[in-house]
Design a protein around this motif. Structure first.
Motif, PDB file in Angstrom:
ATOM      1  N   MET A  68       0.848  -1.180   0.000  1.00 13.27           N
ATOM      2  CA  MET A  68       0.000   0.000   0.000  1.00 13.27           C
ATOM      3  C   MET A  68       0.896   1.247   0.000  1.00 13.27           C
ATOM      4  O   MET A  68       1.864   1.310   0.754  1.00 13.27           O
ATOM      5  CB  MET A  68      -0.895  -0.026   1.240  1.00 13.27           C
ATOM      6  CG  MET A  68      -1.908   1.048   1.261  1.00 13.27           C
ATOM      7  SD  MET A  68      -3.247   0.763   2.450  1.00 13.27           S
ATOM      8  CE  MET A  68      -2.412   0.959   3.990  1.00 13.27           C
ATOM      9  N   LYS A  69       0.556   2.203  -0.823  1.00 17.29           N
ATOM     10  CA  LYS A  69       1.335   3.435  -0.900  1.00 17.29           C
ATOM     11  C   LYS A  69       1.147   4.272   0.366  1.00 17.29           C
ATOM     12  O   LYS A  69       0.063   4.328   0.930  1.00 17.29           O
ATOM     13  CB  LYS A  69       0.904   4.264  -2.103  1.00 17.29           C
ATOM     14  CG  LYS A  69       1.268   3.647  -3.420  1.00 17.29           C
ATOM     15  CD  LYS A  69       0.872   4.568  -4.551  1.00 17.29           C
ATOM     16  CE  LYS A  69       1.222   3.957  -5.880  1.00 17.29           C
ATOM     17  NZ  LYS A  69       0.848   4.842  -6.987  1.00 17.29           N
ATOM     18  N   ALA A  70       2.176   4.921   0.757  1.00 16.57           N
ATOM     19  CA  ALA A  70       2.123   5.780   1.951  1.00 16.57           C
ATOM     20  C   ALA A  70       1.551   7.144   1.594  1.00 16.57           C
ATOM     21  O   ALA A  70       1.730   7.643   0.488  1.00 16.57           O
ATOM     22  CB  ALA A  70       3.519   5.937   2.523  1.00 16.57           C
ATOM     23  N   ASP A  71       0.831   7.744   2.523  1.00 18.70           N
ATOM     24  CA  ASP A  71       0.314   9.118   2.418  1.00 18.70           C
ATOM     25  C   ASP A  71      -0.685   9.357   1.288  1.00 18.70           C
ATOM     26  O   ASP A  71      -0.772  10.458   0.758  1.00 18.70           O
ATOM     27  CB  ASP A  71       1.474  10.122   2.280  1.00 18.70           C
ATOM     28  CG  ASP A  71       2.406  10.066   3.477  1.00 18.70           C
ATOM     29  OD1 ASP A  71       1.901   9.822   4.592  1.00 18.70           O
ATOM     30  OD2 ASP A  71       3.619  10.258   3.285  1.00 18.70           O
ATOM     31  N   ILE A  72      -1.439   8.334   0.883  1.00 16.23           N
ATOM     32  CA  ILE A  72      -2.469   8.574  -0.131  1.00 16.23           C
ATOM     33  C   ILE A  72      -3.879   8.474   0.457  1.00 16.23           C
ATOM     34  O   ILE A  72      -4.839   8.859  -0.178  1.00 16.23           O
ATOM     35  CB  ILE A  72      -2.350   7.607  -1.333  1.00 16.23           C
ATOM     36  CG1 ILE A  72      -2.577   6.159  -0.904  1.00 16.23           C
ATOM     37  CG2 ILE A  72      -1.024   7.774  -2.018  1.00 16.23           C
ATOM     38  CD1 ILE A  72      -2.766   5.207  -2.056  1.00 16.23           C
ATOM     39  N   HIS A  73      -3.991   7.946   1.662  1.00 11.74           N
ATOM     40  CA  HIS A  73      -5.299   7.774   2.284  1.00 11.74           C
ATOM     41  C   HIS A  73      -5.585   8.927   3.248  1.00 11.74           C
ATOM     42  O   HIS A  73      -4.696   9.399   3.945  1.00 11.74           O
ATOM     43  CB  HIS A  73      -5.367   6.435   3.025  1.00 11.74           C
ATOM     44  CG  HIS A  73      -5.204   5.277   2.116  1.00 11.74           C
ATOM     45  ND1 HIS A  73      -6.192   4.845   1.278  1.00 11.74           N
ATOM     46  CD2 HIS A  73      -4.148   4.463   1.883  1.00 11.74           C
ATOM     47  CE1 HIS A  73      -5.766   3.817   0.582  1.00 11.74           C
ATOM     48  NE2 HIS A  73      -4.516   3.559   0.930  1.00 11.74           N
TER      49      HIS A  73
END
Length: 73
Positions: A1-6
């Protein structure tokens, strides 16, 4: 999961129309903010099964009934 996109998912207070407050998790506002509702599940007829009165604005319902009265409605 990509960081800082949620978005930040935190607890807020939701104030219902009757004045009661419910703690919920949301992406709205900041931690501890209060969201005041104009319409909520405890008062809205869609959830309470309340009054299902049909409003005849400008005679539209009666016009429709007259137009299709012979079709067995």
């Amino acid at each position: 999961m990509k960081a800082d996109i949620h978005p930040d998912y935190h607890f807020i207070d939701v104030k219902m129309t009757d004045g009661s407050i419910v703690k919920m998790r949301s992406t709205w506002g900041k931690e501890g903010d209060t969201l005041a509702l104009d319409i909520d599940p405890s008062a809205h007829p869609a959830w309470t099964g309340g009054n299902t009165r049909l409003m005849d604005a400008g005679g539209r319902v009666s016009k429709f009934k007259k137009k299709y009265e012979g079709l067995g409605f």
